[in-house]
Design a protein around this motif. Structure first.
Motif, mmCIF file in Angstrom:
data_model
loop_
_atom_site.group_PDB
_atom_site.id
_atom_site.type_symbol
_atom_site.label_atom_id
_atom_site.label_comp_id
_atom_site.label_asym_id
_atom_site.label_seq_id
_atom_site.Cartn_x
_atom_site.Cartn_y
_atom_site.Cartn_z
ATOM 1 N N ASP A 19 -8.959 -3.281 4.555
ATOM 2 C CA ASP A 19 -8.422 -2.862 3.252
ATOM 3 C C ASP A 19 -6.903 -2.781 3.302
ATOM 4 N N VAL A 20 -6.384 -2.205 4.376
ATOM 5 C CA VAL A 20 -4.933 -2.066 4.520
ATOM 6 C C VAL A 20 -4.279 -3.446 4.493
ATOM 7 N N ARG A 21 -4.883 -4.400 5.191
ATOM 8 C CA ARG A 21 -4.329 -5.758 5.230
ATOM 9 C C ARG A 21 -4.447 -6.444 3.870
ATOM 10 N N ASP A 22 -5.633 -6.390 3.282
ATOM 11 C CA ASP A 22 -5.885 -7.166 2.064
ATOM 12 C C ASP A 22 -5.145 -6.633 0.847
ATOM 13 N N PHE A 23 -4.944 -5.312 0.798
ATOM 14 C CA PHE A 23 -4.280 -4.708 -0.364
ATOM 15 C C PHE A 23 -2.837 -4.299 -0.064
ATOM 16 N N HIS A 24 -2.382 -4.578 1.163
ATOM 17 C CA HIS A 24 -0.995 -4.267 1.563
ATOM 18 C C HIS A 24 -0.667 -2.802 1.282
ATOM 19 N N LEU A 25 -1.623 -1.924 1.649
ATOM 20 C CA LEU A 25 -1.484 -0.502 1.349
ATOM 21 C C LEU A 25 -0.275 0.091 2.065
ATOM 22 N N GLY A 26 0.373 1.007 1.362
ATOM 23 C CA GLY A 26 1.556 1.636 1.929
ATOM 24 C C GLY A 26 1.252 2.822 2.805
ATOM 25 N N SER A 27 0.086 3.478 2.579
ATOM 26 C CA SER A 27 -0.158 4.722 3.293
ATOM 27 C C SER A 27 -1.640 5.057 3.317
ATOM 28 N N VAL A 28 -2.017 5.815 4.331
ATOM 29 C CA VAL A 28 -3.328 6.463 4.391
ATOM 30 C C VAL A 28 -3.104 7.932 4.706
ATOM 31 N N LEU A 29 -4.133 8.732 4.439
ATOM 32 C CA LEU A 29 -4.096 10.139 4.823
ATOM 33 C C LEU A 29 -5.461 10.549 5.320
ATOM 34 N N ASN A 30 -5.496 11.607 6.094
ATOM 35 C CA ASN A 30 -6.758 12.292 6.366
ATOM 36 C C ASN A 30 -6.664 13.672 5.743
ATOM 37 N N GLY A 31 -7.542 13.940 4.776
ATOM 38 C CA GLY A 31 -7.569 15.256 4.158
ATOM 39 C C GLY A 31 -8.206 16.266 5.088
ATOM 40 N N GLY A 32 -8.243 17.529 4.653
ATOM 41 C CA GLY A 32 -8.871 18.565 5.459
ATOM 42 C C GLY A 32 -10.327 18.232 5.723
ATOM 43 N N GLY A 33 -10.738 18.254 6.980
ATOM 44 C CA GLY A 33 -12.119 17.941 7.330
ATOM 45 C C GLY A 33 -12.420 16.457 7.356
ATOM 46 N N SER A 34 -11.396 15.630 7.477
ATOM 47 C CA SER A 34 -11.578 14.180 7.557
ATOM 48 C C SER A 34 -11.083 13.709 8.910
ATOM 49 N N ALA A 60 -5.115 0.505 14.651
ATOM 50 C CA ALA A 60 -5.808 -0.509 13.851
ATOM 51 C C ALA A 60 -5.198 -0.626 12.462
ATOM 52 N N TYR A 61 -4.891 0.513 11.841
ATOM 53 C CA TYR A 61 -4.252 0.480 10.528
ATOM 54 C C TYR A 61 -2.879 -0.197 10.612
ATOM 55 N N TYR A 62 -2.126 0.170 11.632
ATOM 56 C CA TYR A 62 -0.777 -0.383 11.783
ATOM 57 C C TYR A 62 -0.829 -1.898 11.962
ATOM 58 N N ALA A 63 -1.716 -2.348 12.847
ATOM 59 C CA ALA A 63 -1.828 -3.787 13.094
ATOM 60 C C ALA A 63 -2.201 -4.529 11.813
ATOM 61 N N ALA A 64 -3.106 -3.924 11.034
ATOM 62 C CA ALA A 64 -3.511 -4.552 9.777
ATOM 63 C C ALA A 64 -2.345 -4.606 8.792
ATOM 64 N N SER A 65 -1.539 -3.543 8.764
ATOM 65 C CA SER A 65 -0.422 -3.515 7.821
ATOM 66 C C SER A 65 0.659 -4.530 8.186
ATOM 67 N N MET A 66 0.771 -4.867 9.471
ATOM 68 C CA MET A 66 1.794 -5.804 9.926
ATOM 69 C C MET A 66 1.286 -7.240 10.003
ATOM 70 N N ASP A 67 0.010 -7.438 9.688
ATOM 71 C CA ASP A 67 -0.599 -8.768 9.719
ATOM 72 C C ASP A 67 -0.002 -9.617 8.596
ATOM 73 N N ASN A 68 0.677 -10.690 8.949
ATOM 74 C CA ASN A 68 1.275 -11.575 7.946
ATOM 75 C C ASN A 68 0.605 -12.941 7.905
ATOM 76 N N LEU A 77 4.516 -10.388 3.706
ATOM 77 C CA LEU A 77 5.364 -9.646 4.640
ATOM 78 C C LEU A 77 4.601 -8.448 5.228
ATOM 79 N N GLY A 78 4.753 -8.233 6.517
ATOM 80 C CA GLY A 78 4.162 -7.061 7.148
ATOM 81 C C GLY A 78 5.042 -5.840 6.981
ATOM 82 N N ILE A 79 4.467 -4.781 6.468
ATOM 83 C CA ILE A 79 5.200 -3.505 6.307
ATOM 84 C C ILE A 79 4.346 -2.410 6.916
ATOM 85 N N PRO A 80 4.887 -1.605 7.826
ATOM 86 C CA PRO A 80 4.055 -0.621 8.522
ATOM 87 C C PRO A 80 3.479 0.433 7.589
ATOM 88 N N ILE A 81 2.230 0.750 7.828
ATOM 89 C CA ILE A 81 1.561 1.846 7.127
ATOM 90 C C ILE A 81 2.190 3.167 7.568
#
Length: 812
Positions: A43-58, A77-85, A90-94
């Motif tokens: 998902d991070v790679r395909d949607f070029h997401l800028g950020s993820v979070l873990n909420g309380g209890g995640s 894994a998230y970082y590698a996906a975000s930098m996958d070009n 363009l790869g931008i770090p999550i």
């Protein structure tokens, strides 16, 4: 306002170059933050997401016991996906954000510092920098980049469920602390964003601590000057220290939702205050802006929000809708570019482009998590936070070579002393085994006493054999863990209706035993009866993982000298009466029981009256007209359990529990986890029940007033078989009423209310003066039901009344 983190021309040119190469789709991806439960690396790679979070209890793989390495692996894994070009883009770090609000509180074995209300009592800004630095180092070990702290709310009404997340009711102290925490997390000068330094967040902008009646996510009704002078002071010092992100608040200001306020987010924060980092939303906070939903809200981006916190499963719809809104011009390209520019600026400043999580300096250094160095900082914070309110005859500090009885359900309960935002969102569902390396308050008392030849015995209910009469009793009790909305109170009276802990105190005093109360709480509460029943009364707040440090101030050294003096001073005013619903320092009419800044030291004369007033408002001790049983959570003294056909039960302490006959889950109706979904499998009789722990309450006045059991519920699947509402008053003391005819016609998926007269449960074997479980639903058939508010009070407009002979007996 000048920030310690200044813009760098070379970095700004790099931001512009990156921005110029991004498509609309890539830019929109950057402004969306998703929850790890609903986000794969793909998902991070395909949607070029800028950020993820873990909420309380995640947690990674939804595993509460995920190891630091598993956290790092997911971050990698998230970082590698975000930098996958590989797709030519363009790869931008999550950037991964986490609620490390009193230490790295989602990770097993981390150092847990006192919650902010306790830190406020230390009156020690320098300590805040050390705590910020230690927290950042432990978070860095797990590969996470961004901490959602500090909370810089100035809490004004202690009914608010997040009071303990604030340092003080006084803006002066909040301002003194906020900048120091930021410097500890991010560094300062040449150390900014160096090894073990992370991005911090000032939250929640703005006025979250000033809502009307202390209602979480409510409306703050104040002038702009008061908003600035009372609720804005923490932001001044945080911005001066260079805080890189600000989280928008759920609350409204004079009726306008802050997530949609262009004036506050853009004109004030960014333009007047000069903030050049980015504004992130709170948990689906955009959906509360008028005209918005969870999947569409151009209004909030246009107002100045830079990053959606799209924490639900349907974030992809928000992504697609936002792309369309940019393409149509509903969201101007200039506004989108500004948001992405701010996000890129922070990522470059934080060095996220420089190395993946697994290759950063502290990654995988598991000896840092819960290290002795960090635990000593936490122990110092515990010692300095404890406030001594009463000390008759200079009882404290105690000698060590004595017999001590330790009582109360908080004595050997690390989860309770740590409070909310501890492993789980609400801080529930944990045992002492979930805190390796931590100590309970009893652990510290026992070690202190035994070091000098004394003896400490643990007895939760305060009972003891006659021949073992102690020299002193230390009773550790207080609020059970809670977080935000579910912690809102309607009365500041402690244990209203049950007073179970008061009974323990009085029982010990009646036996001629000096009683020391150690009170665990996330706010000042009206505890006049408990103070009267104590010879000494100390507030330990929510001390975190280092409970043993409490004993450092309770006991003298072995040679009789003071070990650590009581230096904690109130950063919140303590109320004299229940009529003082809101009382704060510098109020025109200010008559507290204990004023802001109060706290006794060892040897200081205690001038407290021997018998504090115990009258409730209007001099009445009558029970309230309505008994609230469940409102987003089970209300004290009730506990929510599921029960199988053999009578075995599981208390709901997490967000889901399951038996073969019945399962229960926390779900959202109006707010996060404010309702409970119960599913009966049809494989035998199962029940969901609200019951009291070793306690029975007198409900006879509700019966006499012709009150009713009121339930709001939703049916998703119904076989039409009997469903019994039950009331219990101990063994072989119960009554049941079949509600199947009442719910038969409910439209699946729609919420309804039912109201059942208590007369329907008034059978010969029921004693309403000893109710142990006022609400239970049981069935042997398949059923999918969700309930939210449950109460006993005035009858509804369509109350079902019945004669006693109509009461039913459920099949077992």
């Amino acid at each position: 306002m000048e920030s310690e983190v200044q813009q760098d021309q070379k970095l700004e040119e790099e931001v512009s170059q990156i921005l110029s190469r991004l498509s609309i789709e890539e830019k929109v991806g950057q402004i969306i933050q998703t929850e790890i439960k609903f986000t794969t690396p793909e998902d991070v790679r395909d949607f070029h997401l800028g950020s993820v979070l873990n909420g309380g209890g995640s947690f990674p793989a939804n595993n509460k016991y995920a190891t630091p390495q598993e956290w790092i692996d997911l971050a990698q894994a998230y970082y590698a996906a975000s930098m996958d070009n590989s797709d030519g883009k363009l790869g931008i770090p999550i950037i991964w954000g986490t609620d490390a609000v009193h230490g790295h509180n989602n990770v097993i074995g981390a150092t847990l510092f006192p919650h902010n209300i306790g830190l406020g009592a230390t009156q020690n800004p320098d300590l805040m920098r050390k705590i910020g630095e230690a927290t950042a180092r432990e978070v860095a070990v797990t590969g996470i980049d961004w901490i959602f702290a500090p909370t810089v709310a100035t809490a004004r009404d202690d009914h608010w469920g997040r009071t303990y997340e604030g340092y003080s009711e006084d803006p002066e102290l909040v301002r003194a602390y906020a900048g120091e925490i930021v410097r500890g997390i991010q560094g300062q000068g040449d150390s900014s964003f160096g090894d073990g330094r992370l991005v911090s967040t000032a939250k929640h902008f703005i006025g979250d601590g000033g809502t009307h009646l202390g209602i979480d996510r409510g409306d703050t009704r104040v002038s702009e000057q008061e908003l600035r002078d009372i609720h804005g002071q923490g932001y001044f010092s945080a911005l001066e220290a260079g805080v890189q992100t600000v989280m928008a608040s759920f609350n409204s200001w004079n009726g306008e939702k802050l997530h949609g306020s262009e004036y506050m987010l853009t004109n004030v924060l960014k333009e007047q205050m000069g903030f050049d980092g980015f504004v992130v939303g709170d948990w689906l906070g955009h959906s509360f802006v008028p005209g918005c939903s969870e999947t569409s809200c151009p209004q909030t981006i246009n107002a100045g929000l830079d990053m959606f916190m799209a924490s639900n499963e349907d974030w992809k719809s928000l992504y697609r809708n936002t792309v369309k809104q940019v393409e149509s011009g509903e969201i101007p390209m200039a506004r989108l570019d500004d948001a992405v520019t701010r996000i890129l600026r922070v990522k470059l400043r934080a060095g996220l482009f420089d190395a993946p999580p697994a290759e950063r300096a502290l990654a995988g250094s598991t000896d840092i998590i819960g290290s002795e160095e960090h635990r000593e900082i936490a122990r110092q914070a515990v010692r300095e936070s404890i406030v001594l309110l009463k000390n008759q005859n200079n009882l404290l500090p105690l000698s060590r070579d004595i017999k001590v009885l330790v009582a109360g359900d908080g004595a050997d309960n690390i989860g309770k002393q740590a409070g909310g935002w501890t492993i789980s969102w609400q801080g529930t569902g944990n045992t002492n085994a979930d805190f390796p390396g931590a100590t309970s308050i009893y652990d510290g008392i026992r070690a202190a006493v035994e070091s000098a030849g004394g003896k400490a015995s643990l007895s939760i209910d305060g009972s003891f054999a006659n021949e073992a009469k102690p020299d002193v009793a230390i009773v550790v009790y207080g609020e059970n863990p809670y977080a935000e909305m579910q912690g809102d109170l309607k009365t500041l009276e402690y244990q209203a209706g049950s007073h179970a802990d008061l009974k323990v105190l009085k029982s010990l005093q009646s036996k001629g035993i000096p009683v020391v109360s150690v009170f665990l709480t996330g706010r000042p509460l009206w505890v006049n009866p408990e103070i009267n029943a104590s010879d000494a009364f100390a507030v330990a707040w929510l001390p975190g993982s280092e409970g043993a440090a409490v004993s450092d101030v309770l006991f003298r050294k072995a040679d009789g000298e003071v070990n650590h003096d009581f230096t904690g001073r109130l950063s919140f005013t303590w109320p004299m009466t229940l009529e003082q619903k809101v009382i704060n320092r510098n109020d025109t009419a200010y008559e507290p029981l204990f004023a802001y800044g109060y706290g006794l030291g060892a040897g200081q004369q205690d001038l407290l009256a021997a018998n504090l007033p115990e009258d409730r408002p209007n001099g009445s001790n009558a029970a309230p007209a309505t008994a609230e049983l469940f409102d987003a959570r089970p209300l004290a003294p009730w506990h929510l359990v599921i029960v199988n056909s053999q009578g075995s039960e599981i208390e709901m302490t997490g967000n889901r529990h399951e038996m073969p006959e019945v399962s229960i889950s926390a779900v959202d109706r109006n707010t996060q986890e404010d309702s409970r979904n119960v599913v009966w499998s049809g494989n035998g009789t199962g029940s969901v029940r609200l019951r009291a722990e070793n306690n029975r309450l007198d409900f006879s006045h509700y019966l006499a007033a012709d009150s009713a059991l009121n339930i709001e519920l939703k049916i998703d699947q119904n076989s039409g078989a009997p469903v019994f509402a039950n009331l219990h008053c101990g063994d072989n003391c119960s009554s049941a009423f079949d509600i199947a005819p009442l719910i038969k016609g409910f439209t699946p998926g729609e919420w309804n209310s039912i109201s059942i007269s208590l007369g329907c449960f008034n059978t010969n074997n029921v004693d309403f003066s000893k109710v142990s479980a006022p609400f239970e639903l049981s069935s042997a058939a398949s059923l999918d039901l969700t309930f939210s508010n449950v109460s006993i009070g005035a009858s509804g407009s369509e109350t079902h009344s019945c004669s006693p002979e109509m009461a039913a007996t459920p099949e077992q």
